[in-house]
Design an enzyme around this catalytic site. Structure first.
Site, PDB file in Angstrom:
ATOM      1  CB  SER A  69      -0.903  -0.029   1.115  1.00 16.73           C
ATOM      2  OG  SER A  69      -1.151   1.056   1.465  1.00 16.73           O
ATOM      3  CE1 TYR A 127      -3.861  -2.197   5.470  1.00 15.63           C
ATOM      4  CE2 TYR A 127      -2.989  -0.186   4.803  1.00 15.63           C
ATOM      5  CZ  TYR A 127      -3.640  -1.136   3.907  1.00 15.63           C
ATOM      6  OH  TYR A 127      -3.710  -1.451   3.500  1.00 15.63           O
TER       7      TYR A 127
END
Ligand SMILES: NC(=O)c1ccc[n+]([C@@H]2O[C@H](COP(=O)([O-])OP(=O)(O)OC[C@H]3O[C@@H](n4cnc5c(N)ncnc54)[C@H](OP(=O)(O)O)[C@@H]3O)[C@@H](O)[C@H]2O)c1
Length: 251
Positions: A141, A154
């Site tokens: 990501s 995350y």
């Protein structure tokens, strides 16, 4: 050999019944690969298999949880029984719990790390004997490249996955295994569906996106597919952002 096709290849994709993983399974199968997806929900697997059968795509599935050791053992027993060799592994599964750093419980932290990072590290190692001469793509990501409002664990898990990509690319080059990553920015899937419904938040996202729109799962899928192809034979250890220009955008 057509270097822009995947005929005769077998590719395993974690999390292939929805979103980016599903779009990747469909793109790979349309280019000749035999694809096997992994997901937890049996009913979702059955619905996807039915859809793919009707579309004439060769996609199979294994039901299992990649975030636990027992889950991975069950998945690998099935993989080895079905496929003598893998040409590709896509570590695509990911989850998030959005909070401020001080608010995470130990369990929430562990859930994110085991799902996003440990699963990819362990599955790559488990698949190594089957993957000789093949390729791995980790779906990371842009949150692993810069700060986003995703919450720290995350971003940490995705940054570590980018580094895992580099380490394995170097260590496993002698086995002919290429290892790359694809880093999406906001992409229209269930994972971020609720966030994208917030008009104010969406406006802020689009303001930071030079191409001025959210990505589609198929657009990420095409980058993953390219990196698995013979056409990408000299590319390893790289992270390709599929982000509408987000990471290039300064002030
Ligand atoms: N969407 C975005 O904007 C975006 C942006 C940047 C990065 N990403 C990354 O892209 C990847 C895919 O995201 P997505 O948006 O396509 O997700 P998604 O729509 O939520 O789909 C996730 C898929 O993974 C499966 N899955 C989840 N946990 C699993 C587990 N423990 N074991 C096995 N399968 C599991 C789900 O099926 P079951 O629930 O049935 O298991 C589903 O097939 C993730 O790594 C995510 O972090 C997404």
């Amino acid at each position: 050999m057509n270097r822009w096709r995947l005929d005769g290849s077998t590719v395993l994709i974690t999390g292939g019944t929805k979103g980016i993983g599903k779009a990747t399974a469909e793109e790979l199968a349309s280019l000749g690969a035999k694809v096997c997806v992994v997901a937890r929900s049996k009913s979702q697997i059955d619905a996807s298999l039915n859809e793919w059968r009707q579309a004439g795509l060769t996609i199979e599935a294994i039901c299992g949880d990649v975030s636990t050791e027992a889950g991975r053992a069950g998945i690998m027993a099935e993989v080895k029984a079905r496929y003598p060799k893998l040409h590709g592994l896509v570590n695509n599964v990911g989850k998030n719990i959005r909070k401020k750093a001080l608010e995470y419980s130990a369990k929430e932290y562990h859930d994110i790390m085991s799902t996003n990072l440990e699963s990819a590290f362990e599955l790559s190692r488990l698949c190594y004997p089957l993957l000789q001469g093949g390729a791995i793509v980790n779906v990371v990501s842009v949150a692993g490249l810069t700060h986003l409002r995703t919450g720290a664990p995350y971003g940490m898990s995705k940054a570590a996955l980018v580094q895992l990509t580099r380490n394995l690319a170097v260590e496993w080059a002698s086995a002919g295994i290429r290892v790359n990553a694809v880093a999406p920015w906001y992409t229209r899937t269930e994972l971020v569906g609720a966030l994208l419904e917030d008009k104010g938040y969406l406006k802020e996202i689009l303001h930071s996106t030079p191409l001025g729109r959210i990505g589609e799962p198929e657009e990420v899928a095409r980058a993953v597919t390219f990196l698995l192809m013979p056409a990408a034979s000299y590319i390893t250890g790289q992270c390709l952002a599929v982000d509408g220009g987000f990471t290039a955008f300064g002030f």
